[in-house]
Write a protein that holds these residues in place. Structure first.
Motif, PDB file in Angstrom:
ATOM      1  N   THR A  96      48.286  41.274  40.121  1.00 55.18           N
ATOM      2  CA  THR A  96      48.316  39.783  39.468  1.00 55.18           C
ATOM      3  C   THR A  96      47.191  39.003  39.552  1.00 55.18           C
ATOM      4  O   THR A  96      46.721  38.211  39.019  1.00 55.18           O
ATOM      5  N   GLY A  97      47.590  38.857  41.269  1.00 54.19           N
ATOM      6  CA  GLY A  97      46.661  37.956  41.930  1.00 54.19           C
ATOM      7  C   GLY A  97      45.047  38.803  41.856  1.00 54.19           C
ATOM      8  O   GLY A  97      44.072  37.236  41.403  1.00 54.19           O
ATOM      9  N   VAL A 125      44.375  37.889  37.652  1.00 55.09           N
ATOM     10  CA  VAL A 125      43.890  36.507  37.228  1.00 55.09           C
ATOM     11  C   VAL A 125      42.965  35.590  37.616  1.00 55.09           C
ATOM     12  O   VAL A 125      42.434  34.789  37.071  1.00 55.09           O
ATOM     13  N   SER A 126      42.291  36.225  39.031  1.00 52.83           N
ATOM     14  CA  SER A 126      41.392  35.699  39.638  1.00 52.83           C
ATOM     15  C   SER A 126      40.154  36.413  38.673  1.00 52.83           C
ATOM     16  O   SER A 126      38.900  35.811  39.539  1.00 52.83           O
ATOM     17  N   HIS A 158      59.036  40.854  35.957  1.00 53.98           N
ATOM     18  CA  HIS A 158      58.198  39.273  36.095  1.00 53.98           C
ATOM     19  C   HIS A 158      55.943  39.659  35.633  1.00 53.98           C
ATOM     20  O   HIS A 158      55.789  38.557  35.028  1.00 53.98           O
ATOM     21  N   ARG A 198      55.272  37.781  31.894  1.00 61.93           N
ATOM     22  CA  ARG A 198      53.769  37.085  31.908  1.00 61.93           C
ATOM     23  C   ARG A 198      53.168  37.852  30.983  1.00 61.93           C
ATOM     24  O   ARG A 198      51.550  37.064  30.768  1.00 61.93           O
ATOM     25  N   TYR A 236      48.380  36.482  30.403  1.00 63.24           N
ATOM     26  CA  TYR A 236      48.745  35.206  31.493  1.00 63.24           C
ATOM     27  C   TYR A 236      47.426  34.637  31.700  1.00 63.24           C
ATOM     28  O   TYR A 236      46.945  33.836  31.759  1.00 63.24           O
ATOM     29  N   GLN A 294      43.239  26.695  30.762  1.00 63.77           N
ATOM     30  CA  GLN A 294      43.459  25.570  31.709  1.00 63.77           C
ATOM     31  C   GLN A 294      42.713  25.657  32.600  1.00 63.77           C
ATOM     32  O   GLN A 294      42.161  24.155  32.913  1.00 63.77           O
ATOM     33  N   PHE A 339      42.744  30.843  44.926  1.00 61.05           N
ATOM     34  CA  PHE A 339      44.154  30.940  45.102  1.00 61.05           C
ATOM     35  C   PHE A 339      45.024  31.039  45.307  1.00 61.05           C
ATOM     36  O   PHE A 339      45.277  30.989  46.791  1.00 61.05           O
ATOM     37  N   LYS A 349      42.739  21.422  39.345  1.00 58.87           N
ATOM     38  CA  LYS A 349      42.451  22.517  38.606  1.00 58.87           C
ATOM     39  C   LYS A 349      40.609  22.470  37.841  1.00 58.87           C
ATOM     40  O   LYS A 349      39.492  23.948  38.519  1.00 58.87           O
ATOM     41  N   THR A 385      43.327  27.685  41.260  1.00 62.37           N
ATOM     42  CA  THR A 385      44.188  28.244  40.518  1.00 62.37           C
ATOM     43  C   THR A 385      45.631  28.279  41.282  1.00 62.37           C
ATOM     44  O   THR A 385      45.567  28.736  42.490  1.00 62.37           O
ATOM     45  N   GLU A 404      57.028  34.868  41.307  1.00 60.13           N
ATOM     46  CA  GLU A 404      58.311  35.295  41.581  1.00 60.13           C
ATOM     47  C   GLU A 404      59.394  35.440  42.243  1.00 60.13           C
ATOM     48  O   GLU A 404      60.469  34.767  42.780  1.00 60.13           O
ATOM     49  N   GLY A 419      51.454  38.469  47.705  1.00 62.87           N
ATOM     50  CA  GLY A 419      50.418  39.209  47.267  1.00 62.87           C
ATOM     51  C   GLY A 419      49.618  38.838  46.295  1.00 62.87           C
ATOM     52  O   GLY A 419      48.381  39.669  46.441  1.00 62.87           O
ATOM     53  N   ALA A 420      49.783  38.443  45.664  1.00 62.90           N
ATOM     54  CA  ALA A 420      48.935  37.835  44.140  1.00 62.90           C
ATOM     55  C   ALA A 420      47.643  36.903  44.993  1.00 62.90           C
ATOM     56  O   ALA A 420      46.801  36.992  44.586  1.00 62.90           O
ATOM     57  N   ALA A 421      48.270  36.700  45.803  1.00 64.61           N
ATOM     58  CA  ALA A 421      47.111  35.467  47.090  1.00 64.61           C
ATOM     59  C   ALA A 421      46.137  36.718  47.728  1.00 64.61           C
ATOM     60  O   ALA A 421      45.320  36.408  48.108  1.00 64.61           O
ATOM     61  N   GLY A 428      45.901  39.862  46.839  1.00 67.52           N
ATOM     62  CA  GLY A 428      45.073  40.518  46.047  1.00 67.52           C
ATOM     63  C   GLY A 428      43.617  39.248  45.243  1.00 67.52           C
ATOM     64  O   GLY A 428      42.364  40.146  45.267  1.00 67.52           O
ATOM     65  N   ALA A 429      44.404  38.396  45.248  1.00 71.35           N
ATOM     66  CA  ALA A 429      43.176  37.064  45.367  1.00 71.35           C
ATOM     67  C   ALA A 429      41.532  37.309  46.285  1.00 71.35           C
ATOM     68  O   ALA A 429      40.229  37.325  45.978  1.00 71.35           O
ATOM     69  N   SER A 456      38.372  35.388  45.945  1.00 69.94           N
ATOM     70  CA  SER A 456      38.682  34.562  46.130  1.00 69.94           C
ATOM     71  C   SER A 456      39.298  34.168  47.831  1.00 69.94           C
ATOM     72  O   SER A 456      39.249  35.042  48.319  1.00 69.94           O
TER      73      SER A 456
END
Ligand code: SF4
Lengths: 349, 633
Positions: free
Chosen positions: A92-93, A96-97, A122, A126, A316, A323, B257, B277, B282, B287, B294-296, B298-299, B304
């Motif tokens: 997801t990260g 999205v990036s 999730h 999303r 998403y 935005q 991110f 922003k 971002t 959740e 995890g998302a951080a 991945g970015a 990022s």
């Protein structure tokens, strides 16, 4: 359809070079057990990707833990083999990036539905731009044969010598309940069907969940045999095709109908004309859900495969990016200074 | 004209029900004080419940401000003035008041029932128990309601403005400007003109009450402080940290991110960053804590600056992913705004008890650099430093703030952003090695010889396609490897990389004006202020003491052992049970003495004075409870 015609892949750079399956094979020796269904899926994915015409360096495979999750090592793309259950979160990260990437998640029934259930749910809700390939072998392979959240009730394994007492998940039902915009099921051994489904998944904007029935010949051999055996597969399998009446059976004698009271059920010999026409684009996931419930968990009779649901909903990624774009750029180099100074300052001489 | 007296510093505590607006009142008083030019330090102290039951002790919300005409280090040990909006606020705070302190009570709330509710047997305003204080009994609520009679607001709305009455009164009493508060209210209630008018009138009425009533004979003045020249603002730790992140992202030239999950007291960083922003930031509300990091990560893999924010319980959940980041050797910043633990603990109170979790809370040998800010304003620079380390060394970094820094405020000299370090990152875009046949290849684990950092080659880079993961990798090639010697080498190399950061951090400096001290007080994080204040007091009393403060907890500055060995005695005060002391003892074999408190509140400097002094004079004290030989035996 080539990539340039797929709106969902608009932002991913394309190549003019002719790609071959072998371009997607890494130099790593494949280490699944001989005969494992994962080989067929790997080969199918490697032969399918050239049809997208994407630049290889813009494709990323992210996985969790389990036999299936070794997948990225065998692909000559970018790849990240992460930790148990977390691949959808990590992907997801990344997605999205990086809208210029085509991001694929490879996971299994234990990885996606047990330890990582929350992230899967999730990501689907999303509608992150991920293509999730869930290899379902209904067993824990890498830890040597414990029952999984998709094992049939009463499963006798090392951890359940008297049979499991758990009720299993139906991954398609689960995904539909989690607001997924694309849900499909296919089978490792059916290369043509698998490839077709992968194509539709790739073309979808947002999360595509593809459940792939995968044989683990070491710990759960033959789990999907009724759907593969020449003698039973036609009678057991319901092949969903958008816009087509849902008939099955070796002579197409069986059908899915909608009762007068609205109920979706199968009939073994068609009695009246109200055969259900499959509509994968239906806004309401109710019928798709009903179709996912037709299968018998144990005998696998009336198992539907194909694309249950494929509806359009902005990803998403797209909404978040909008935005970001709306916020604009910093107004010159003084903007950061203005931000950190805030409205109330005073000067000490 | 009333008499005006000068004071060099004053500590005021506003206390009331959670719904009385004490945080807002304190915040406004602070803002006025800051712009007036005093030095100041604040300590908000509020319950975890959003609206705890009214009139109860657990529901008391307080805000303390210390302001002075000279530089100060702490929010003050004991308030000189307590504003108590109800009996619960009085009861919960009166014991902290300094001898001869002033109490301003809202008598309207001292009904028989309210008094009994908090366990007073008799009305404390009548039983003489407040005799040693100077008490101002003021019907704040009814005065406010009276002042707002002609306004178009309900009685309830009028009552609610009593905090502005109190603010007006205190502003008069300490000669604070109120223009800023007027502007603030105008902005806040711009869309509700009646409420705005009522609040402005209440503020005015409070001021006039002080000016005209005979209850207050003296007005006080606290002169401006002589701070170093510059442009200042008032800032809290969480805000400074957020700005540090924005600035650091700009200095790296990369997008940022933030993947995170709401948790007290870290959520304000998410709130703040989500508004910026346009600086390429971002924010992703995940959740759960695991998905946040995890998302951080991945970015970060995608190029990022990946950041995740949390507090202790969330850090526990992030451990596994933090270990993965250590194995992947990707830059990542994990911010832990520490709070009281274990488990849910004290969500709104401060503590320093995650140091060992930060240091060791992962499976395997998984070293993670740790940076800790020492004051609210310093959070800005700590964020920049943490991102410097993360990007330069391709490693996850932990930043340990805490609840006191997060919500506490101080005047902050606004830096010139051009003077901030250049953190420009360059990704690897070309093959970095040759294979056996002499063909160019990319080897994802071929390290920079100086920093031992591996290349950061992001997806989308042609020709550098490679796979990384949590399974042990072969040195150089990054292929999966179960080879024993390779594993031993990789474990040691990851450790050596983190240890090597010591080469690029400031040496530990010692504050010892006389150069004659033989006792050193060593601290880290938010205890800087109280320790510095205590050391000053000791020096003022004619004794010599040295102070050193660690900003980097992993690795320690290269000269740490050398510095510590110069002193006869090293004292380590911490808001935990001796975590830094354990590390210092283990690493340097120094018999450091630990002084520990876990009360959810910052140290009182007077207390530290007593402890340090008794240690200096060799008096026996029972206060060093942990890590004595007996307790270790
Ligand atoms: S254990 Fe089963 S799933 Fe795993 S590699 Fe072997 S056959 Fe495949």
């Amino acid at each position: 359809m080539t990539a340039s015609e797929i709106p969902a892949l608009d932002l991913v750079p394309k190549t003019d070079e002719v790609q071959k399956a072998k371009d997607f094979k890494s130099d790593q020796e494949v280490r699944w057990c001989p005969g494992c269904g994962d080989y067929a899926i790997l080969a199918a994915v490697q032969s399918f990707l050239p049809s997208l015409g994407l630049r290889r360096e813009n494709i990323v495979f992210v996985s969790g833990i389990g036999c299936s999750s070794r997948f990225p090592y065998y692909m000559d793309t970018y790849g990240l083999h992460s930790i148990h259950g977390r691949a959808p979160a990590i992907a997801t990260g990344l997605s999205v990036s990086r809208p210029d990437l085509s991001v694929w998640v490879v996971t299994g029934d234990g990885d996606a539905l047990s330890i990582g259930g929350n992230h899967l749910m999730h990501a689907l809700r999303r509608n992150v731009n991920l293509k999730i390939l869930l290899f379902n072998n209904r067993i824990y392979g890498l830890t040597k044969g414990q029952y999984s959240p998709t094992s049939e009730p009463g499963k006798i394994t090392k951890s359940t010598p008297q049979g499991s007492v758990d009720h299993p998940f139906n991954p398609v039902s689960l995904a539909l309940g989690a607001e997924a915009s694309f849900v499909a099921r296919t089978i490792d051994s059916d290369r043509r069907h698998l490839t077709e489904v992968l194509g539709a998944a790739a073309a979808h904007e947002g999360t595509a969940l593809v459940e792939i029935y995968q044989n683990c010949n070491i710990f759960n051999d033959g789990a999907f045999e009724p759907l593969k055996d020449a003698g039973t597969k036609d009678s057991h399998l319901i092949r969903l095709q958008h816009g087509q009446p849902i008939r099955f059976g070796s002579e197409d004698e069986r059908a899915v109908i909608r009762d007068n009271d609205g109920q979706i059920r199968t009939v073994d010999a068609e009695t009246d004309g109200n055969v259900l026409v499959h509509d994968a684009h239906a806004e309401d996931p109710g019928v798709a859900f009903a179709l996912s419930r037709l299968a018998d968990t144990v005998s696998l009779d009336r198992t539907a495969i194909g694309i249950f649901r494929d509806v359009q909903r902005p990803s998403y990624d797209r909404l978040a990016r909008e935005q970001l774009e709306q916020a604009g750029d910093p107004a010159g180099s003084t903007d950061l200074s203005d931000l950190i100074a805030g409205p109330d300052t005073w000067t000490v001489a | 004209m009333k008499e005006t007296q000068r004071r060099s510093d004053v500590v005021i505590r506003f206390a009331g029900d959670s719904g009385d607006g004490m945080q807002l009142t304190g915040d406004r008083f602070t803002s006025a004080t800051a712009s007036f030019g005093n030095d100041l330090s604040t300590l908000p102290d509020f319950p975890a419940e959003i609206r705890a039951p009214a009139g109860t002790l657990p529901g008391v919300s307080a805000f303390q401000i210390h302001f002075a005409d000279h530089d100060i280090m702490t929010p003050g040990d004991a308030p000189d003035v307590l504003v108590a909006m109800n009996p619960a606020a009085l009861k919960a705070n009166i014991d902290d008041l300094s001898a001869n302190g002033t109490v301003i009570v809202n008598t309207d709330e001292f009904t028989k029932r309210a008094v009994q509710k908090v366990g007073y047997e008799a009305n404390p305003l009548e039983d003489g128990s407040l005799e040693k204080f100077s008490v101002h009994e003021i019907p704040l609520t009814s005065l406010t309601v009276g002042a707002l009679e002609s306004f178009d607001v309900t009685k309830k709305e009028a009552e609610r403005a009593k905090n502005m009455f109190a603010l007006g009164l205190l502003s008069w009493l300490y000669s604070r400007p109120v223009d800023q508060t007027r502007d603030f209210l105008t902005e806040k209630f711009g869309r509700k003109p009646e409420i705005l008018a009522a609040n402005l009138a209440a503020l005015e009425a409070g001021w006039s009450f002080g000016e005209t009533t005979e209850a207050f004979e003296v007005q006080y003045e606290v002169g401006k402080a002589a701070l170093p020249a510059g442009v200042y603002r008032n800032i809290t730790g969480n805000l400074a940290l957020s700005y540090g992140l924005v600035a650091a992202a700009q200095r790296t030239g990369l997008g940022m991110f933030l993947g995170t999950y709401p948790i007290t007291p870290a959520s304000d960083i998410l709130h703040e960053l989500s508004r910026h922003k346009r600086f390429g930031i971002t924010t992703f509300q995940a959740e759960d804590e695991i998905a946040g990091i995890g998302a951080a990560l991945g970015a970060a893999y995608g190029g990022s600056i990946g950041v995740t924010t949390t507090s202790g319980p969330g850090l526990a959940l992030k451990s596994e992913t933090l270990g993965l980041a250590t194995a992947l050797e990707l830059p990542l910043l994990v911010i832990d705004v520490q709070r009281g633990g274990p488990s849910t603990g004290l969500p709104t109170k401060t503590e320093q008890s995650d140091l060992l979790q930060a240091m060791f809370g992962r499976n395997g040998e998984a070293p993670v650099p740790i940076v800790a800010p020492q004051s609210p304003g310093d959070c800005f620079y700590a964020a920049i430093e943490a991102i410097r380390i993360a990007t330069q060394y391709r490693t996850p970094v932990l930043l340990l703030s805490d609840g006191y820094l997060a919500n506490g405020a101080e005047p902050w000299r606004i830096p010139d952003v051009e003077s901030l370090p250049d953190l420009t990152v360059s990704f690897t875009t070309e093959p970095n090695d040759t294979d056996a046949k002499g063909e160019p290849v990319f080897h994802p684990f071929l390290r920079d010889p100086e920093t031992l950092a591996r290349p950061w080659a992001i997806p989308g880079t042609p020709g550098l396609e490679h796979r990384i993961g949590g399974i042990e990798k072969a040195d150089v090639t990054g292929a999966i490897s179960y080879d024993p010697d390779n594993h031993d080498y990789m474990v040691r190399t990851r450790q050596a990389k983190v240890d090597g950061i010591a080469h690029t951090i400031e040496p530990l400096s010692v504050d010892d004006p006389s150069g004659e001290a033989d006792v050193l007080v060593l601290g880290w994080g938010s205890t800087y202020g109280p320790i510095a204040a205590a050391c000053r007091k000791i020096r003022d009393s004619g004794l010599q003491v040295a102070q050193a403060h660690l900003r980097h907890l992993n690795p320690f500055p290269a000269n740490t052992g050398e510095v510590l060995r110069q002193y006869r005695r090293v004292i380590i005060p911490e808001m935990n049970l001796g975590q830094l002391a354990l590390l210092i003892r283990g690493k340097y074999l120094i018999d450091a003495r630990a002084f520990n408190q876990v009360r959810g509140l910052p140290f009182r400097s007077e207390e530290l004075v007593e402890v340090i002094r008794s240690e200096m004079l060799g008096e026996s004290t029972t206060r060093f409870e942990s890590l004595t030989e007996e307790s270790l035996a």
